[in-house]
Motif scaffolding. Structure first.
Motif, short mmCIF file in Angstrom:
data_model
loop_
_atom_site.label_atom_id
_atom_site.label_comp_id
_atom_site.label_asym_id
_atom_site.label_seq_id
_atom_site.Cartn_x
_atom_site.Cartn_y
_atom_site.Cartn_z
N UNK A 167 -54.09 29.04 -15.96
CA UNK A 167 -52.57 29.41 -15.77
C UNK A 167 -52.50 30.88 -15.81
N UNK A 168 -53.27 31.57 -16.75
CA UNK A 168 -53.21 33.06 -16.82
C UNK A 168 -53.58 33.80 -15.55
N UNK A 169 -54.50 33.06 -14.99
CA UNK A 169 -54.88 33.74 -13.60
C UNK A 169 -53.81 33.57 -12.78
N UNK A 170 -53.32 32.14 -12.67
CA UNK A 170 -52.12 31.98 -11.64
C UNK A 170 -50.70 32.78 -11.98
N UNK A 171 -50.49 33.07 -13.13
CA UNK A 171 -49.44 33.85 -13.36
C UNK A 171 -49.45 35.40 -12.94
N UNK A 172 -50.80 35.75 -13.08
CA UNK A 172 -50.96 37.23 -12.33
C UNK A 172 -50.94 37.03 -10.97
N UNK A 173 -51.34 35.88 -10.10
CA UNK A 173 -51.51 35.97 -8.72
C UNK A 173 -49.84 35.99 -8.39
N UNK A 174 -48.97 35.32 -9.23
CA UNK A 174 -47.55 35.53 -8.86
C UNK A 174 -46.81 36.73 -8.64
N UNK A 175 -47.37 37.71 -9.69
CA UNK A 175 -47.07 38.96 -9.81
C UNK A 175 -47.24 39.70 -11.19
N UNK A 176 -47.29 41.00 -11.19
CA UNK A 176 -47.47 41.62 -12.37
C UNK A 176 -46.20 41.66 -13.45
N UNK A 177 -45.22 41.43 -12.73
CA UNK A 177 -44.00 41.35 -13.70
C UNK A 177 -43.82 40.13 -14.56
N UNK A 178 -44.33 39.07 -13.74
CA UNK A 178 -44.29 37.86 -14.43
C UNK A 178 -45.40 37.69 -15.42
N UNK A 179 -46.51 38.13 -15.41
CA UNK A 179 -47.54 38.12 -16.36
C UNK A 179 -46.97 39.00 -17.54
N UNK A 180 -46.56 40.09 -17.31
CA UNK A 180 -46.08 40.88 -18.52
C UNK A 180 -44.51 40.20 -19.16
N UNK A 181 -43.97 39.56 -18.44
CA UNK A 181 -42.86 39.05 -19.09
C UNK A 181 -43.55 37.72 -19.93
N UNK A 182 -44.23 37.01 -19.76
CA UNK A 182 -44.86 36.14 -20.46
C UNK A 182 -45.80 36.47 -21.69
N UNK A 183 -46.45 37.87 -21.54
CA UNK A 183 -47.06 38.50 -22.45
C UNK A 183 -46.21 39.04 -23.65
N UNK A 184 -44.92 39.74 -22.95
CA UNK A 184 -44.22 40.29 -23.82
C UNK A 184 -43.28 39.31 -24.74
N UNK A 185 -43.07 38.16 -23.95
CA UNK A 185 -42.32 37.01 -24.67
C UNK A 185 -43.18 36.43 -26.11
N UNK A 186 -44.55 36.27 -25.68
CA UNK A 186 -45.25 35.93 -26.74
C UNK A 186 -45.62 36.80 -27.94
N UNK A 187 -45.70 38.19 -27.56
CA UNK A 187 -45.89 39.25 -28.61
C UNK A 187 -44.76 39.33 -29.15
N UNK A 188 -43.52 39.42 -28.55
CA UNK A 188 -42.19 39.46 -29.28
C UNK A 188 -42.02 38.52 -30.31
N UNK A 189 -42.22 37.18 -29.87
CA UNK A 189 -42.19 36.18 -30.96
C UNK A 189 -43.04 36.37 -32.06
N UNK A 190 -44.40 36.62 -31.89
CA UNK A 190 -45.32 36.95 -32.94
C UNK A 190 -45.01 37.94 -33.50
N UNK A 191 -44.51 39.13 -33.24
CA UNK A 191 -44.25 40.14 -34.03
C UNK A 191 -42.94 40.03 -34.91
N UNK A 192 -41.88 39.33 -33.98
CA UNK A 192 -40.67 39.14 -34.73
C UNK A 192 -41.00 38.03 -35.84
N UNK A 193 -41.65 37.21 -35.79
CA UNK A 193 -41.84 36.14 -36.75
C UNK A 193 -42.64 36.65 -37.97
#
Length: 261
Positions: free
Chosen positions: A123-149
């Motif tokens: 799914x990581x590959x599929x997300x990047x195939x969808x577009x660069x903004x999609x993969x960065x949205x998902x990465x930033x969501x995870x990183x923001x959750x981890x950092x905020x917590x």
């Protein structure tokens, strides 16, 4: 602390450019990450990495992860899932030849481990195939959750979230992680709109922030069961690949199920 920061910087210097480049280089990176994650489960299970069962596991994992074009040799009636199941059957046959030295339980654990790691990185590959903004949205969501917590939990955390699995996590930190992820998600979607409008994306960010923490807890439960501190040692100061991608391995499938890619 210095080692942890240095490892993070080096990892990002390698990872981010490949995310931006996409294509075959990113596919190869994702496949390698998936195989390393699987090897960490083998090691926690105290199975040899050089063995018939490990070889079959790698083949089953590749069947789930590699791009569809790499499987053009398959008959028209077969899919990647057919190939995956074939290797799972071979794992079961192997229990006979080893006289249960490699047992049905072993085969079950490794099969679940293959699905957990390989489908996630597919799914990581599929997300990047969808577009660069999609993969960065998902990465930033995870990183923001981890950092905020981490930041909120460190300063305000008092009530334990799951002390039997991860003693340091708190409800305050969990809520803080969700709030930070929502803020980051709103800002990102204002500048880089995704598939849905802003209001649905806010709800999606909320769900993904919760799912990210569930993924973290699942991997913590796995380590607690096997009595290890980290899933691996490939990232000094951070542990293994599963330690770093545990949240993403849950977020990616949920994002796919919700129709983001």
């Amino acid at each position: 602390m210095k080692q942890r920061v240095l490892t993070a910087v080096i990892a990002l210097i390698i990872f981010i450019p490949l995310v931006i480049i996409g294509g075959v280089p990113f596919e190869i990176l994702s496949i390698l990450l998936g195989l390393i994650g699987l090897s960490e489960i083998y090691i926690m299970r105290k199975k040899l990495l050089v063995s018939p069962e490990a070889g079959l596991g790698v083949l089953a994992s590749l069947a789930l992860m590699v791009p569809q074009g790499w499987l053009s040799f398959l008959p028209s009636t077969s899919t990647r899932y057919t190939l995956f199941y074939f290797f799972v059957l071979l794992l079961l046959v192997y229990t006979v030849f080893t006289r249960n030295r490699f047992s049905f339980d072993d085969a079950a654990v490794l099969t679940l481990g293959i699905i957990y790691t390989s489908v996630g990185f597919r799914f990581l590959i599929s997300a990047r195939e969808t577009g660069i903004s999609m993969i960065f949205y998902l990465l930033l969501t995870v990183w923001a959750t981890d950092t905020g917590a981490y930041m909120v939990g460190r300063k305000f955390g008092k009530n334990k979230l799951a002390p039997h699995i991860s003693p340091n996590k708190t409800w305050e930190g969990s809520i803080g992680g969700v709030i930070v992820a929502l803020i980051v998600g709103i800002i990102f979607n204002l500048y880089f709109p995704q598939k849905f409008s802003l209001v649905p994306m806010i709800f999606i960010s909320l769900i993904l922030a919760v799912v990210a923490q569930l993924g973290d807890l699942v991997e913590s439960a796995l380590k607690r069961y096997y009595g290890v501190k980290d899933s691996g040692k490939i990232l000094p100061g951070h542990g293994g690949i599963l330690d770093r991608f545990d949240s993403l391995l849950f977020v990616l499938p949920f994002a796919h199920f919700m129709g983001l890619f």
